[in-house]
Scaffold this motif. Structure first.
Motif: not given
Ligand code: PHE
Length: 339
Positions: A8, A12, A29-30, A35, A37, A63, A66
């Motif tokens: 992931l 990203i 998405r993130y 999301n 995560i 996190k 992102a």
């Protein structure tokens, strides 16, 4: 689990955000409420206890990555780029809506009340000659109103000129130019050489009215004034007429409205009588008609005049006339007209 996190992270890093749309997709998405995560965080419970701490840290780190990536894109218009200081995307600054001046509000209201019964507005100059301001209105040459104390005379003019002391001067002009029936009101600014105090100023505003036709009587005048007073101050308003004197009307009267004596301030403003003077009026003196070449045997008329400030003070409870001319926005802001 760790593999998933690494994958992931790579994903990203590879993401590109070049437009606001892409940024919004990235956010959903993130970083959005559902999301991916977050989903991984939910899976922590399946991770063996001894790895939980590390996985938690990795996810928190993810996190942050992102978030940083998301924030690194700033839409062009918002960037503090030196070349681009005008931010067209910002909301426009709120305009503070002005309000109409209380004297304008009252003037419009007075005009409206009289135009409903057929009066039309007339206008004239503020600098007047002796004829229109005084002589045509039957002021004897020695009348005190011509005295320097009341009138601002204009020096160095070859004619006798002055600032008009009332808008009756406009009505002389109407009488000279039109033939009866005449039904007119003249709102406007007038000047008097008076000491400035809470109750007086060297200029103020008037609305004067004139009606000339065959068989106009004092009863017509009284009924018109009663109609006006009720429209302005309420249906139950009572009026009384007191005999008075004006050079241009005979008989003449001053009109009071009943204000009441309920509060201490009622006592103060009505000087303990309960009555308040609102205007002067009378039947147009035949000399005035003749001066403007109107046949006084055929026609008669009435005239009235009032101060707009006085009506505004009564309607709004303003205690000092000077407030109308100081243009203090804290005062003016209180009169929103809704327009
Ligand atoms: N012109 C007078 C004034 O200025 C008012 C008035 C008008 C009185 C008409 C009687 C008739 O005070």
């Amino acid at each position: 689990m760790k593999d998933k996190i690494v994958a992931l992270e790579r994903e990203i890093i590879k993401e590109t955000i070049k437009t606001s749309d892409e940024q919004e997709k990235f956010r959903i998405r993130y970083l959005g409420s559902k999301n991916i995560i977050k989903e991984l965080f939910l899976e922590i419970k399946n991770v063996p206890n001894e790895e939980k701490k590390e996985v938690g840290m990795l996810l928190n780190n993810l996190k942050q990555i992102a978030k940083k990536k998301h924030d690194s894109f700033v839409p062009e218009a918002r960037s503090k780029d030196k070349k681009q200081t005008l931010d067209k995307s910002r909301p426009a600054e709120e305009y503070k809506l002005g309000s109409r001046h209380p004297l304008s509000l009252i003037r419009s209201q007075i005009i409206e009340v009289f135009s409903r019964i057929g009066f039309v507005v007339s206008d004239g100059p503020e600098i007047e000659d002796d004829w229109h301001n005084f002589s045509a209105l039957n002021f004897p040459p020695e009348h005190p109103a011509r005295d320097m104390q009341d009138t601002f005379f204009i020096k160095n003019s070859n004619k006798d000129m002055s600032l008009r002391t009332h808008t009756s001067s406009v009505q002389v002009r109407v009488m000279e130019n039109e033939s009866p029936p005449i039904r007119t009101i003249s709102p406007g600014r007038v000047y008097r050489n008076e000491a400035i105090s809470p109750r007086a100023h060297c200029f103020f505003h008037q609305v004067e009215g004139l009606y000339i036709d065959e068989n106009v009587s004092f009863a017509d005048l009284k009924q018109t004034i009663l109609y006006f007073a009720r429209e302005m101050f309420g249906e139950k308003t009572k009026i009384r007429l007191r005999p008075s004197y004006f050079p241009f009307t005979e008989p003449s009267a001053e009109v009071d409205i009943y204000w009441g004596l309920k509060t201490e301030s009622d006592y103060r403003i009505t000087k303990g009588t309960g009555w308040l003077e609102i205007l002067g009026c009378g039947m147009v003196d035949p000399n005035v008609l003749e001066n403007s070449k109107i046949d006084s045997k055929k026609y008669s008329g009435y005239a009235f005049g009032m101060g707009i400030e006085r009506i505004a003070m009564l309607k709004y409870g303003v205690k000092d006339l000077r407030l109308f001319f100081e243009n203090d926005v804290r005062f003016l802001d209180q009169f929103t007209s809704g327009i």
